[in-house]
Design a protein around this motif. Structure first.
Motif, PDB file in Angstrom:
ATOM      1  N   ALA A   1       0.831  -1.203   0.000  1.00 56.47           N
ATOM      2  CA  ALA A   1       0.000   0.000   0.000  1.00 56.47           C
ATOM      3  C   ALA A   1       0.867   1.255   0.000  1.00 56.47           C
ATOM      4  CB  ALA A   1      -0.937  -0.005   1.205  1.00 56.47           C
ATOM      5  N   ASN A   2       1.959   1.242   0.748  1.00 55.68           N
ATOM      6  CA  ASN A   2       2.863   2.382   0.771  1.00 55.68           C
ATOM      7  C   ASN A   2       3.506   2.595  -0.599  1.00 55.68           C
ATOM      8  OD1 ASN A   2       4.249   4.506   2.178  1.00 55.68           O
ATOM      9  ND2 ASN A   2       6.082   3.240   2.113  1.00 55.68           N
ATOM     10  N   ALA A   3       3.951   1.520  -1.234  1.00 57.30           N
ATOM     11  CA  ALA A   3       4.538   1.627  -2.573  1.00 57.30           C
ATOM     12  C   ALA A   3       3.519   2.166  -3.574  1.00 57.30           C
ATOM     13  CB  ALA A   3       5.061   0.268  -3.031  1.00 57.30           C
ATOM     14  N   MET A   4       2.281   1.737  -3.439  1.00 60.53           N
ATOM     15  CA  MET A   4       1.225   2.228  -4.329  1.00 60.53           C
ATOM     16  C   MET A   4       0.997   3.727  -4.120  1.00 60.53           C
ATOM     17  SD  MET A   4      -1.403  -0.978  -3.943  1.00 60.53           S
ATOM     18  CE  MET A   4      -2.641  -0.458  -5.129  1.00 60.53           C
ATOM     19  N   GLY A   5       1.061   4.176  -2.862  1.00 64.04           N
ATOM     20  CA  GLY A   5       0.901   5.600  -2.577  1.00 64.04           C
ATOM     21  C   GLY A   5       2.021   6.430  -3.180  1.00 64.04           C
ATOM     22  N   ILE A   6       3.250   5.939  -3.072  1.00 65.24           N
ATOM     23  CA  ILE A   6       4.391   6.645  -3.671  1.00 65.24           C
ATOM     24  C   ILE A   6       4.233   6.711  -5.187  1.00 65.24           C
ATOM     25  CG2 ILE A   6       6.886   6.508  -4.104  1.00 65.24           C
ATOM     26  CD1 ILE A   6       7.114   5.278  -1.244  1.00 65.24           C
ATOM     27  N   ALA A   7       3.871   5.591  -5.806  1.00 64.19           N
ATOM     28  CA  ALA A   7       3.687   5.561  -7.263  1.00 64.19           C
ATOM     29  C   ALA A   7       2.579   6.517  -7.688  1.00 64.19           C
ATOM     30  CB  ALA A   7       3.378   4.136  -7.727  1.00 64.19           C
ATOM     31  N   GLU A   8       1.509   6.563  -6.919  1.00 65.12           N
ATOM     32  CA  GLU A   8       0.405   7.477  -7.233  1.00 65.12           C
ATOM     33  C   GLU A   8       0.881   8.928  -7.202  1.00 65.12           C
ATOM     34  OE1 GLU A   8      -3.594   9.312  -5.197  1.00 65.12           O
ATOM     35  OE2 GLU A   8      -2.647   7.576  -4.267  1.00 65.12           O
ATOM     36  N   ARG A   9       1.594   9.293  -6.139  1.00 61.51           N
ATOM     37  CA  ARG A   9       2.069  10.675  -6.033  1.00 61.51           C
ATOM     38  C   ARG A   9       3.065  11.005  -7.140  1.00 61.51           C
ATOM     39  NH1 ARG A   9       1.189   9.037  -0.762  1.00 61.51           N
ATOM     40  NH2 ARG A   9       3.311   8.293  -0.405  1.00 61.51           N
ATOM     41  N   GLN A  10       3.923  10.059  -7.514  1.00 58.99           N
ATOM     42  CA  GLN A  10       4.869  10.303  -8.612  1.00 58.99           C
ATOM     43  C   GLN A  10       4.137  10.496  -9.934  1.00 58.99           C
ATOM     44  OE1 GLN A  10       7.598   6.986  -8.307  1.00 58.99           O
ATOM     45  NE2 GLN A  10       8.953   8.120  -6.948  1.00 58.99           N
ATOM     46  N   LEU A  11       3.102   9.705 -10.164  1.00 58.11           N
ATOM     47  CA  LEU A  11       2.312   9.871 -11.390  1.00 58.11           C
ATOM     48  C   LEU A  11       1.647  11.237 -11.435  1.00 58.11           C
ATOM     49  CD1 LEU A  11       0.603   6.392 -11.877  1.00 58.11           C
ATOM     50  CD2 LEU A  11       2.134   7.544 -13.488  1.00 58.11           C
ATOM     51  N   ARG A  12       1.107  11.667 -10.308  1.00 56.72           N
ATOM     52  CA  ARG A  12       0.438  12.971 -10.252  1.00 56.72           C
ATOM     53  C   ARG A  12       1.429  14.118 -10.482  1.00 56.72           C
ATOM     54  NH1 ARG A  12      -4.786  12.240  -8.869  1.00 56.72           N
ATOM     55  NH2 ARG A  12      -5.317  10.529  -7.483  1.00 56.72           N
ATOM     56  N   GLU A  13       2.652  13.985  -9.955  1.00 56.81           N
ATOM     57  CA  GLU A  13       3.671  15.028 -10.107  1.00 56.81           C
ATOM     58  C   GLU A  13       4.254  15.060 -11.510  1.00 56.81           C
ATOM     59  OE1 GLU A  13       5.274  17.371  -8.027  1.00 56.81           O
ATOM     60  OE2 GLU A  13       3.661  17.068  -6.584  1.00 56.81           O
ATOM     61  N   GLY A  14       4.326  13.922 -12.161  1.00 59.64           N
ATOM     62  CA  GLY A  14       4.927  13.853 -13.485  1.00 59.64           C
ATOM     63  C   GLY A  14       6.443  13.986 -13.416  1.00 59.64           C
ATOM     64  N   ALA A  15       7.040  14.344 -14.520  1.00 57.14           N
ATOM     65  CA  ALA A  15       8.500  14.429 -14.622  1.00 57.14           C
ATOM     66  C   ALA A  15       9.060  15.763 -14.139  1.00 57.14           C
ATOM     67  CB  ALA A  15       8.931  14.193 -16.068  1.00 57.14           C
ATOM     68  N   GLY A  16       8.197  16.700 -13.813  1.00 61.22           N
ATOM     69  CA  GLY A  16       8.638  18.039 -13.418  1.00 61.22           C
ATOM     70  C   GLY A  16       9.692  18.080 -12.326  1.00 61.22           C
ATOM     71  N   PRO A  17       9.474  17.384 -11.201  1.00 62.53           N
ATOM     72  CA  PRO A  17      10.476  17.444 -10.138  1.00 62.53           C
ATOM     73  C   PRO A  17      11.850  16.921 -10.564  1.00 62.53           C
ATOM     74  CG  PRO A  17       8.403  16.664  -9.254  1.00 62.53           C
ATOM     75  CD  PRO A  17       8.255  16.721 -10.755  1.00 62.53           C
ATOM     76  N   GLN A  18      11.872  15.826 -11.333  1.00 58.18           N
ATOM     77  CA  GLN A  18      13.161  15.305 -11.799  1.00 58.18           C
ATOM     78  C   GLN A  18      13.824  16.271 -12.775  1.00 58.18           C
ATOM     79  OE1 GLN A  18      12.056  11.249 -13.052  1.00 58.18           O
ATOM     80  NE2 GLN A  18      13.716  10.632 -11.693  1.00 58.18           N
ATOM     81  N   GLU A  19      13.040  16.883 -13.647  1.00 55.96           N
ATOM     82  CA  GLU A  19      13.595  17.837 -14.598  1.00 55.96           C
ATOM     83  C   GLU A  19      14.158  19.051 -13.875  1.00 55.96           C
ATOM     84  OE1 GLU A  19      10.261  18.506 -17.173  1.00 55.96           O
ATOM     85  OE2 GLU A  19      10.545  16.594 -18.215  1.00 55.96           O
ATOM     86  N   GLU A  20      13.461  19.512 -12.851  1.00 57.99           N
ATOM     87  CA  GLU A  20      13.935  20.649 -12.067  1.00 57.99           C
ATOM     88  C   GLU A  20      15.236  20.308 -11.337  1.00 57.99           C
ATOM     89  OE1 GLU A  20      12.381  23.172  -8.250  1.00 57.99           O
ATOM     90  OE2 GLU A  20      10.881  22.540  -9.720  1.00 57.99           O
ATOM     91  N   GLU A  21      15.288  19.114 -10.744  1.00 61.72           N
ATOM     92  CA  GLU A  21      16.505  18.676 -10.070  1.00 61.72           C
ATOM     93  C   GLU A  21      17.663  18.576 -11.069  1.00 61.72           C
ATOM     94  OE1 GLU A  21      18.217  14.965  -7.356  1.00 61.72           O
ATOM     95  OE2 GLU A  21      16.236  14.795  -8.266  1.00 61.72           O
ATOM     96  N   HIS A  22      17.385  18.050 -12.242  1.00 59.44           N
ATOM     97  CA  HIS A  22      18.415  17.905 -13.276  1.00 59.44           C
ATOM     98  C   HIS A  22      18.973  19.268 -13.680  1.00 59.44           C
ATOM     99  CE1 HIS A  22      19.862  16.904 -17.461  1.00 59.44           C
ATOM    100  NE2 HIS A  22      20.531  16.058 -16.695  1.00 59.44           N
ATOM    101  N   ARG A  23      18.088  20.239 -13.910  1.00 62.91           N
ATOM    102  CA  ARG A  23      18.536  21.592 -14.284  1.00 62.91           C
ATOM    103  C   ARG A  23      19.392  22.207 -13.175  1.00 62.91           C
ATOM    104  NH1 ARG A  23      13.388  21.851 -16.472  1.00 62.91           N
ATOM    105  NH2 ARG A  23      12.523  22.782 -14.598  1.00 62.91           N
ATOM    106  N   ALA A  24      18.937  22.049 -11.915  1.00 69.79           N
ATOM    107  CA  ALA A  24      19.672  22.639 -10.794  1.00 69.79           C
ATOM    108  C   ALA A  24      21.047  21.986 -10.636  1.00 69.79           C
ATOM    109  CB  ALA A  24      18.858  22.504  -9.511  1.00 69.79           C
ATOM    110  N   LEU A  25      21.110  20.681 -10.790  1.00 73.22           N
ATOM    111  CA  LEU A  25      22.400  19.980 -10.697  1.00 73.22           C
ATOM    112  C   LEU A  25      23.346  20.417 -11.808  1.00 73.22           C
ATOM    113  CD1 LEU A  25      21.308  16.360  -9.780  1.00 73.22           C
ATOM    114  CD2 LEU A  25      22.983  17.733  -8.519  1.00 73.22           C
ATOM    115  N   ALA A  26      22.835  20.493 -13.025  1.00 73.63           N
ATOM    116  CA  ALA A  26      23.678  20.901 -14.160  1.00 73.63           C
ATOM    117  C   ALA A  26      24.220  22.313 -13.937  1.00 73.63           C
ATOM    118  CB  ALA A  26      22.884  20.818 -15.464  1.00 73.63           C
ATOM    119  N   ALA A  27      23.382  23.198 -13.398  1.00 77.61           N
ATOM    120  CA  ALA A  27      23.832  24.563 -13.137  1.00 77.61           C
ATOM    121  C   ALA A  27      24.876  24.588 -12.026  1.00 77.61           C
ATOM    122  CB  ALA A  27      22.639  25.446 -12.763  1.00 77.61           C
TER     123      ALA A  27
END
Length: 120
Positions: free
Chosen positions: A38-64
């Protein structure tokens, strides 16, 4: 057009059924595994709702911060290595990136933990 409900909503529904209907009927030795699922399902649900935005933002910040391009995993490894070497001691930019990354990860894995007033 996708069928409704979409993936994140389907996960939420399935998780709810698991917790409210199935978990109480399971033997005690299986309850922990069901809660982990159930916990894994909750994490997957929240990741689906967030989309790729957080990873893309982290990637841009790291590259900078590192002043170079590369994959997200590769840049994270380099950041960790440079932190271990003292390369970002006292760096407000590195601290901000790490804090934002931590908050995002907690948002996905344990959002109830973000109730303290210091979390943004």
């Amino acid at each position: 057009m996708r069928e409704q409900p979409e993936g994140a909503a389907l996960l939420a529904i399935a998780r709810e059924v698991l917790l409210r209907e199935l978990l109480p009927a399971l033997p005690e030795d299986k309850a922990y595994a069901a809660r982990m699922i159930a916990n894994a399902m909750g994490i997957a649900e929240r990741q689906l709702r967030e989309g790729a935005g957080p990873q893309e933002e982290e990637h841009r910040a790291l590259a900078a911060l590192l002043q170079r391009e590369g994959g997200l995993e590769e840049l994270n490894r380099e950041l960790a290595a440079r932190i271990r070497q003292g390369g970002f001691d006292g760096s407000e930019e590195a601290w901000s990136l790490l804090w934002a990354s931590t908050v995002q990860r907690v948002r996905e894995s344990a959002p109830k933990a973000l109730t303290a007033p210091d979390w943004k």
